[in-house]
Design an enzyme around this catalytic site. Structure first.
Site, PDB file in Angstrom:
ATOM      1  N   GLU A 125      46.741  78.347  34.295  1.00  0.00           N
ATOM      2  CA  GLU A 125      46.906  78.190  35.725  1.00  0.00           C
ATOM      3  C   GLU A 125      45.530  78.039  36.452  1.00  0.00           C
ATOM      4  O   GLU A 125      44.652  78.638  36.132  1.00  0.00           O
ATOM      5  CB  GLU A 125      47.892  79.247  36.300  1.00  0.00           C
ATOM      6  CG  GLU A 125      48.127  79.191  37.855  1.00  0.00           C
ATOM      7  CD  GLU A 125      49.090  80.242  38.395  1.00  0.00           C
ATOM      8  OE1 GLU A 125      49.792  81.017  37.353  1.00  0.00           O
ATOM      9  OE2 GLU A 125      49.275  80.330  39.636  1.00  0.00           O
TER      10      GLU A 125
ATOM     11  N   ASN B 163      52.228  80.194  40.594  1.00  0.00           N
ATOM     12  CA  ASN B 163      52.340  80.316  42.098  1.00  0.00           C
ATOM     13  C   ASN B 163      51.324  79.272  42.564  1.00  0.00           C
ATOM     14  O   ASN B 163      51.682  78.452  43.494  1.00  0.00           O
ATOM     15  CB  ASN B 163      51.922  81.599  42.415  1.00  0.00           C
ATOM     16  CG  ASN B 163      52.929  82.847  42.087  1.00  0.00           C
ATOM     17  OD1 ASN B 163      53.868  82.524  41.813  1.00  0.00           O
ATOM     18  ND2 ASN B 163      52.332  84.092  42.261  1.00  0.00           N
TER      19      ASN B 163
ATOM     20  N   ASN C 247      58.157  76.721  40.703  1.00  0.00           N
ATOM     21  CA  ASN C 247      58.024  77.946  39.827  1.00  0.00           C
ATOM     22  C   ASN C 247      58.493  78.999  41.069  1.00  0.00           C
ATOM     23  O   ASN C 247      58.352  79.219  42.172  1.00  0.00           O
ATOM     24  CB  ASN C 247      56.247  78.085  40.039  1.00  0.00           C
ATOM     25  CG  ASN C 247      56.187  79.427  39.480  1.00  0.00           C
ATOM     26  OD1 ASN C 247      56.372  79.645  38.269  1.00  0.00           O
ATOM     27  ND2 ASN C 247      55.184  80.239  39.944  1.00  0.00           N
ATOM     28  N   GLU C 248      59.273  79.980  40.236  1.00  0.00           N
ATOM     29  CA  GLU C 248      59.660  81.127  41.000  1.00  0.00           C
ATOM     30  C   GLU C 248      59.958  80.980  42.533  1.00  0.00           C
ATOM     31  O   GLU C 248      59.593  81.781  43.334  1.00  0.00           O
ATOM     32  CB  GLU C 248      58.645  82.392  40.728  1.00  0.00           C
ATOM     33  CG  GLU C 248      58.275  82.662  39.365  1.00  0.00           C
ATOM     34  CD  GLU C 248      57.514  84.027  39.082  1.00  0.00           C
ATOM     35  OE1 GLU C 248      56.733  84.141  40.207  1.00  0.00           O
ATOM     36  OE2 GLU C 248      57.329  84.307  38.003  1.00  0.00           O
TER      37      GLU C 248
ATOM     38  N   TYR D 170      57.451  90.101  32.966  1.00  0.00           N
ATOM     39  CA  TYR D 170      56.035  90.673  32.494  1.00  0.00           C
ATOM     40  C   TYR D 170      56.339  92.330  32.531  1.00  0.00           C
ATOM     41  O   TYR D 170      57.213  92.596  33.020  1.00  0.00           O
ATOM     42  CB  TYR D 170      55.207  90.724  33.794  1.00  0.00           C
ATOM     43  CG  TYR D 170      54.522  89.133  33.935  1.00  0.00           C
ATOM     44  CD1 TYR D 170      53.612  88.430  33.040  1.00  0.00           C
ATOM     45  CD2 TYR D 170      55.113  88.495  34.968  1.00  0.00           C
ATOM     46  CE1 TYR D 170      53.150  87.369  33.178  1.00  0.00           C
ATOM     47  CE2 TYR D 170      54.699  87.062  34.860  1.00  0.00           C
ATOM     48  CZ  TYR D 170      53.634  86.635  33.992  1.00  0.00           C
ATOM     49  OH  TYR D 170      53.309  85.305  34.060  1.00  0.00           O
TER      50      TYR D 170
ATOM     51  N   GLU E 265      57.337  82.116  31.308  1.00  0.00           N
ATOM     52  CA  GLU E 265      56.249  82.960  31.425  1.00  0.00           C
ATOM     53  C   GLU E 265      56.571  84.220  30.826  1.00  0.00           C
ATOM     54  O   GLU E 265      57.706  85.002  31.208  1.00  0.00           O
ATOM     55  CB  GLU E 265      55.871  83.177  33.103  1.00  0.00           C
ATOM     56  CG  GLU E 265      55.111  81.967  33.685  1.00  0.00           C
ATOM     57  CD  GLU E 265      54.960  82.513  35.229  1.00  0.00           C
ATOM     58  OE1 GLU E 265      54.559  83.627  35.415  1.00  0.00           O
ATOM     59  OE2 GLU E 265      54.733  81.461  35.862  1.00  0.00           O
TER      60      GLU E 265
ATOM     61  N   GLN F 117      48.876  84.219  30.070  1.00  0.00           N
ATOM     62  CA  GLN F 117      48.227  82.987  29.976  1.00  0.00           C
ATOM     63  C   GLN F 117      47.445  82.823  28.959  1.00  0.00           C
ATOM     64  O   GLN F 117      47.509  83.533  27.766  1.00  0.00           O
ATOM     65  CB  GLN F 117      47.614  82.568  31.217  1.00  0.00           C
ATOM     66  CG  GLN F 117      48.606  82.694  32.599  1.00  0.00           C
ATOM     67  CD  GLN F 117      47.961  82.347  33.713  1.00  0.00           C
ATOM     68  OE1 GLN F 117      46.961  81.401  33.715  1.00  0.00           O
ATOM     69  NE2 GLN F 117      48.732  82.685  34.998  1.00  0.00           N
TER      70      GLN F 117
END
Ligand code: AHR
Length: 499
Positions: free
Chosen positions: A27, A72, A172-173, A245, A293, A350
């Site tokens: 990212e 993000n 994304n999200e 996460y 992710e 990542q």
């Protein structure tokens, strides 16, 4: 602890372990791209800005597919800023991480990097501040032969042949209030439907990943996912995304090592939603799971860790991993293997400098503890995941109830049986017997062990190999069965030869 056993039969298969579960993520965030995979002024860099030491470490990690440019960041990114003559690309203030973005690394650079490292490229389109048409135009830029406006732009930028990007994320999200352009689920579905239709009309060969809910703790969990899959259907949403996460904020290692039980549950809940939608729609087709992710991330979360305060490539999300994090990373992968029939893609978030297995400084590359855990599994990719009949003692964890001391997965790959096993016990070794009912095991190939007496041990610039795998040779064969003793708090990757 009593003897633990894993009973297998090579015909009792779950499904093919998709190579794409060994994916990664890059990212535009902190020092991931700039000072990570793109450092044109460094004396070790090639003409694409990739340092030879970073390249070597990434190659050894055996990553299969890489997602880009966020995260993000993707929700505010305009891909046209990142193509063409580098000197004319705009420098902008990006809002996801409040950093300065020069756009010196963009689509062409990313795909060239993928080719160099044998990665499949996976792009996330901007459905936050971008338009569905902008997403469609990006597909044309990347995937169509010359002869139309955007494809010709690519040719002018030096890539005559299409860049061939096979997988695209529809945002994304988008359920998260922190996301640029965050919207309620119906509004997301409108945007995603429009984008998906145009993107597939442009290149019918691509596969699309729709945004699922961004974590099990979210109020949107499962309902958002089901809604999205219903509205888009498997024709537009080949995959639904899962993110996760985890961390040990409470300092309770027994509980932390049990956390992957909830990863199993997360996969099974979203899978149940996908099956429900397929059943309701009376469709033979279904949406599969893309865990795009996942990682340990709980330390580098303060304001300073996530706010770039207008700087170019500031150090953000600079998480230092310890040995227990490596065990958790291994167990994430074992969970994906156990769910090989439904989890087709997964991306460790990542790859470099940002919640990453690798850190760089001016002088070198540091392999963090989680690097070794990931590599031990990814270097054994290929084959069919097997059902396991496990017998083993368990303990009561604070959050996740009864948890077996053994966490394991098995893959059959021709004549080779690969068994991965974590002993969650913090003080006792585990005697483990692996028996394959239909085929005796008659030799042991190169196997590895990751263990350390201190769960908090970290690799540092001063001591870079505190946590590293070693050859595991104390593996006994008895009448076709395998017997090993797993040290307390350890992870073993066994490669066994079947008769
Ligand atoms: O990987 C870091 C960030 O975590 C990503 O940008 C975002 O998608 C997630 O919240």
């Amino acid at each position: 602890m009593g003897v633990a056993t894993v009973n297998l039969h090579t015909k009792f298969q779950i499904g093919t372990v998709d190579d794409r579960i060994f994916g990664g993520f890059l990212e535009h965030l902190g020092r991931c791209i700039y000072h990570g995979v793109y450092e044109p002024d460094h004396h070790l860099s090639d003409d694409g800005g990739l340092r030879s030491d970073v390249r070597e470490a990434l190659q050894d990690l055996s990553v299969s597919i890489v997602r880009y440019p966020g995260g993000n960041f993707a929700s505010g990114y305009h891909w046209e800023h990142g193509v063409g003559n580098r000197d004319s690309r705009p420098t902008v203030r990006e809002l996801a991480w409040q950093s300065t973005e020069t756009n010196h690394f963009g689509t062409n650079e990313f795909v060239h990097l993928c080719r160099k490292l044998n990665w499949q490229p996976m792009l996330a389109v901007n459905l936050g501040t971008g338009s569905p048409e902008e997403a469609r135009n990006w597909v044309e830029y990347c995937n169509l032969d010359s002869g139309t406006y955007y494809a010709d732009q690519r040719v002018r930028n030096g890539d005559e042949a299409p860049l061939r990007v096979p997988i695209w994320c529809l945002g994304n999200e988008m359920d998260g209030p922190w996301q640029l352009g965050h919207v309620p689920v119906d509004e997301y579905c409108n945007r995603a439907q429009m984008a998906a239709k145009m993107m597939k009309d442009c290149d019918p060969g691509i596969e699309l990943v729709a945004c699922g809910s961004s974590a099990p703790r979210m109020p949107t969990y499962v309902e958002w996912d089901q809604h999205v899959m219903r509205r888009l259907g498997p024709d537009l949403a080949d995959f639904i995304s899962l993110h996760r996460y985890v961390g040990n904020s409470e300092g309770d290692s027994e509980d932390y090592l049990a956390i992957t039980k909830s990863v199993d549950q997360q996969i099974e809940s979203i899978d149940a939603a996908a099956r429900t939608v397929a059943a309701r729609q009376n469709s033979g087709r279904r949406t599969y799971l893309c865990f795009d992710e996942w990682n340990v991330w709980y330390r580098a979360r303060t304001r300073e860790d996530v706010d770039g305060v207008g700087k170019f490539a500031p150090p953000l999300l600079d998480e230092t991993y310890n040995f227990e994090d490596a065990l958790v990373v291994a167990m994430f992968l074992l969970s994906f293997i156990r769910h090989a029939d439904v989890v087709k893609i997964a991306n460790l978030a990542q790859l470099v400098n940002v919640i990453a297995p690798l850190k760089t400084n001016e002088d070198g590359v540091l392999k963090q503890s989680i690097y070794h855990a990931f590599r031990m599994v990814s270097s054994r990719k290929g084959g069919q995941a097997l059902h396991q009949a496990i017998s083993c003692d368990s303990y009561k964890s604070k959050t996740y109830g009864d948890v077996a001391y053994l966490d394991s997965a098995a893959i059959i790959d021709g004549e080779e049986l690969k068994v991965f096993a974590v002993n969650r016990h913090l003080t006792e070794a585990m005697d483990l017997i692996i028996a394959c009912a239909d085929r005796p095991c008659n030799a042991v190939n190169e196997s590895e062990l990751l263990c350390h007496s201190d769960l908090n041990a970290e690799n540092t610039w001063e001591n870079p190999t505190q946590v590293a795998s070693t050859a595991f040779e104390e593996i006994e064969l008895m009448e076709g069965q395998v017997r090993v003793q797993l040290p307390p708090q350890s992870f073993a990757a066994l490669s066994l030869q079947l008769g």
